[in-house]
Scaffold this motif. Sequence first.
Motif, PDB file in Angstrom:
ATOM      1  N   VAL A 233      76.713  60.204  48.705  1.00  0.00           N
ATOM      2  CA  VAL A 233      77.924  61.015  48.658  1.00  0.00           C
ATOM      3  C   VAL A 233      78.537  60.847  47.274  1.00  0.00           C
ATOM      4  O   VAL A 233      78.588  59.733  46.734  1.00  0.00           O
ATOM      5  N   LEU A 234      78.993  61.945  46.701  1.00  0.00           N
ATOM      6  CA  LEU A 234      79.728  61.855  45.444  1.00  0.00           C
ATOM      7  C   LEU A 234      80.870  62.855  45.470  1.00  0.00           C
ATOM      8  O   LEU A 234      80.819  63.878  46.159  1.00  0.00           O
ATOM      9  N   GLY A 235      81.914  62.537  44.734  1.00  0.00           N
ATOM     10  CA  GLY A 235      83.071  63.416  44.737  1.00  0.00           C
ATOM     11  C   GLY A 235      83.856  63.335  43.456  1.00  0.00           C
ATOM     12  O   GLY A 235      83.691  62.420  42.644  1.00  0.00           O
ATOM     13  N   ALA A 236      84.741  64.315  43.294  1.00  0.00           N
ATOM     14  CA  ALA A 236      85.705  64.336  42.191  1.00  0.00           C
ATOM     15  C   ALA A 236      87.084  64.543  42.802  1.00  0.00           C
ATOM     16  O   ALA A 236      87.779  65.519  42.527  1.00  0.00           O
ATOM     17  N   GLY A 237      87.430  63.633  43.726  1.00  0.00           N
ATOM     18  CA  GLY A 237      88.701  63.705  44.431  1.00  0.00           C
ATOM     19  C   GLY A 237      88.559  63.980  45.908  1.00  0.00           C
ATOM     20  O   GLY A 237      89.535  63.890  46.661  1.00  0.00           O
ATOM     21  N   GLY A 238      87.339  64.313  46.371  1.00  0.00           N
ATOM     22  CA  GLY A 238      87.125  64.644  47.768  1.00  0.00           C
ATOM     23  C   GLY A 238      86.532  63.489  48.556  1.00  0.00           C
ATOM     24  O   GLY A 238      85.914  62.583  48.000  1.00  0.00           O
ATOM     25  N   ALA A 239      86.700  63.543  49.893  1.00  0.00           N
ATOM     26  CA  ALA A 239      86.126  62.547  50.793  1.00  0.00           C
ATOM     27  C   ALA A 239      84.771  63.027  51.288  1.00  0.00           C
ATOM     28  O   ALA A 239      84.364  64.170  51.052  1.00  0.00           O
ATOM     29  N   ASP A 240      84.060  62.142  51.995  1.00  0.00           N
ATOM     30  CA  ASP A 240      82.756  62.471  52.567  1.00  0.00           C
ATOM     31  C   ASP A 240      82.861  63.785  53.341  1.00  0.00           C
ATOM     32  O   ASP A 240      83.605  63.872  54.333  1.00  0.00           O
ATOM     33  N   PRO A 241      82.151  64.846  52.935  1.00  0.00           N
ATOM     34  CA  PRO A 241      82.346  66.156  53.565  1.00  0.00           C
ATOM     35  C   PRO A 241      81.823  66.232  54.995  1.00  0.00           C
ATOM     36  O   PRO A 241      82.195  67.149  55.738  1.00  0.00           O
ATOM     37  N   ASP A 242      80.983  65.295  55.410  1.00  0.00           N
ATOM     38  CA  ASP A 242      80.436  65.323  56.763  1.00  0.00           C
ATOM     39  C   ASP A 242      81.319  64.589  57.764  1.00  0.00           C
ATOM     40  O   ASP A 242      81.418  64.984  58.932  1.00  0.00           O
ATOM     41  N   THR A 243      81.961  63.515  57.322  1.00  0.00           N
ATOM     42  CA  THR A 243      82.763  62.706  58.247  1.00  0.00           C
ATOM     43  C   THR A 243      84.263  62.821  57.999  1.00  0.00           C
ATOM     44  O   THR A 243      85.061  62.556  58.898  1.00  0.00           O
ATOM     45  N   CYS A 244      84.635  63.188  56.772  1.00  0.00           N
ATOM     46  CA  CYS A 244      86.046  63.274  56.370  1.00  0.00           C
ATOM     47  C   CYS A 244      86.788  61.963  56.627  1.00  0.00           C
ATOM     48  O   CYS A 244      87.994  61.947  56.916  1.00  0.00           O
ATOM     49  N   GLY A 246      87.194  57.670  55.315  1.00  0.00           N
ATOM     50  CA  GLY A 246      87.055  56.821  54.145  1.00  0.00           C
ATOM     51  C   GLY A 246      87.859  57.351  52.975  1.00  0.00           C
ATOM     52  O   GLY A 246      88.439  58.445  53.009  1.00  0.00           O
ATOM     53  N   ALA A 247      87.895  56.550  51.924  1.00  0.00           N
ATOM     54  CA  ALA A 247      88.680  56.896  50.742  1.00  0.00           C
ATOM     55  C   ALA A 247      88.023  58.038  49.975  1.00  0.00           C
ATOM     56  O   ALA A 247      86.807  58.244  50.036  1.00  0.00           O
ATOM     57  N   ALA A 248      88.859  58.783  49.270  1.00  0.00           N
ATOM     58  CA  ALA A 248      88.341  59.839  48.402  1.00  0.00           C
ATOM     59  C   ALA A 248      87.535  59.219  47.268  1.00  0.00           C
ATOM     60  O   ALA A 248      87.814  58.109  46.811  1.00  0.00           O
ATOM     61  N   LEU A 249      86.521  59.945  46.825  1.00  0.00           N
ATOM     62  CA  LEU A 249      85.667  59.491  45.728  1.00  0.00           C
ATOM     63  C   LEU A 249      86.027  60.256  44.462  1.00  0.00           C
ATOM     64  O   LEU A 249      86.061  61.487  44.451  1.00  0.00           O
ATOM     65  N   GLY A 250      86.293  59.528  43.367  1.00  0.00           N
ATOM     66  CA  GLY A 250      86.557  60.161  42.091  1.00  0.00           C
ATOM     67  C   GLY A 250      87.897  60.870  42.051  1.00  0.00           C
ATOM     68  O   GLY A 250      88.702  60.811  42.988  1.00  0.00           O
ATOM     69  N   THR A 251      88.112  61.583  40.944  1.00  0.00           N
ATOM     70  CA  THR A 251      89.372  62.302  40.756  1.00  0.00           C
ATOM     71  C   THR A 251      89.123  63.594  39.992  1.00  0.00           C
ATOM     72  O   THR A 251      88.102  63.752  39.315  1.00  0.00           O
ATOM     73  N   SER A 252      90.061  64.513  40.103  1.00  0.00           N
ATOM     74  CA  SER A 252      90.100  65.718  39.279  1.00  0.00           C
ATOM     75  C   SER A 252      91.490  65.833  38.686  1.00  0.00           C
ATOM     76  O   SER A 252      92.481  65.430  39.308  1.00  0.00           O
ATOM     77  N   SER A 253      91.569  66.388  37.487  1.00  0.00           N
ATOM     78  CA  SER A 253      92.868  66.604  36.860  1.00  0.00           C
ATOM     79  C   SER A 253      92.863  67.947  36.159  1.00  0.00           C
ATOM     80  O   SER A 253      91.808  68.478  35.807  1.00  0.00           O
TER      81      SER A 253
END
Length: 488
Positions: A233-244, A246-253
């Motif tokens: 799983v990888l993200g830029a501010g989002g959480a695991d898209p399958d389970t929603c 846990g903590a959000a992964l990464g950030t966007s600005s």
Amino acid sequence: MRDGCRFWRPAVHGLWLCLLAGLGGCGPAFLEEPEAWARREAPIRIPNSLSTQALVFNALSTNKIANQLLGTNALAALFSPPGHPTILNQLQDPAARQFMGYLVSCALANGQNLTWVDPSTGGTQTWQGKLGICPAWKTQAPTQACLQQVSSCLLARNNAFGLRVELSLRGEHPTTPSVFGLETVTPPSEYVPLSPQRLASFEPCTGTPVGAARDCGWRGDAVGACQPDTRVVLGAGGADPDTCTGAALGTSSGARMVLRVCEGIHGCDHGSALPWLGESAGSCGTVAPAVAFTCPAGGHFSVMTAPYTHGQLGTATVQTAPSSVQYRLPEASVFRVREGAFYGTVFDPEALAAEVFVRDGRVILPEQPVKGSVYRRMYSCYDSNWSDGVANATHRVCALPSTSSNCAAQVTGVCVNPAYRAYPSSMCATDDGSQVAGDGDYEKCRDHHSTTQWNYPVTSYIHSACDVLGDYGKPELCTRPRQTPKLP
């Protein structure tokens, strides 16, 4: 120094996995036909197909007079208007113009270029600098160090199939160590694998398209490594898209951002069968992107980022899970397969085994295949981890490997034998030069029939063992059992 290289094809068949029509058909079998080397005269050789051995048979480096001029003069004096009459004549050969494209990209730096004006048509051709091995060559006669290291660069970018293969080139520069510095973060390649075609997703957009499905306006972020068949799983501010959960992964600005994940070390376009792994414009009911995917068999993936609306400004900081996943890999971790080293000089007119001429606008090629290397003072040694280093290196540098003919270099032996490091069991004095510690470059290499020491080799690394020679269909050419070589 990473180089997204299009390799020369020293063989006579279509370019890039035979996707373009060649002069006489396609397929590796054609490599092995000496009859194809009967004397040929042609007013035209297809300039973009790399089908006429542009490295070993071109009217500049494989012509004694032109070779001498190249090695003793500033490039601008020879090519810029009015130019040298001999050079102008030899440039009627499309392969000579192609050769110059590679020479300039090795020698000159980003921002430098060399323009040639065709005296017969008034049309221009501009060759762009890239690697910057000896940028002074544009306005000054080259040094021997310059000629040797550019020769090594040219040979490292050669292979029998003309494929665009990503390379990591390593060496020691006589004055500027940063020339061979390694990237701390490796971005994905922007080209279709094994193709000269740039992916549409990395081209500029027209208008203001939106969303993650568009194929323009993207940028490469980084390459990662994972355990094959495991969930990533990888993200830029989002959480695991399958389970929603846990903590959000990464950030966007800044602007809203989107993500795309691709297999291997290349980028990809939307929904392509391979290497597309997934994309996201938001997850779990939010606009923060995250992607879940199964780690591919090769164990590497690439990430691309873009603003949701083209033209807006934003930043995505990508984070991965689980903790075993490695992301933002440096160049040394992405390119770990050491091929060998290339050294010597192309620029010795008295060491040419054959010549190419241009007479009355017609290109005159050799009548018969050339046994061994066309350049008698150009050499290649191979890494000790290849199962059959001689076969690997021969197929790497020869157009007719079964007879060791029409080669760009002489294969000398193993670069460094871990068990017997002295010459002649090892052709090079070290397998890690001191200028960039830990980059694994061969230095102070010798040829196999004299005591000459060549101080400017270039060592090439690839991502996977069969990247260059896989199209021969001979797995034994690119196997690496990691056995200690025996004393010859």
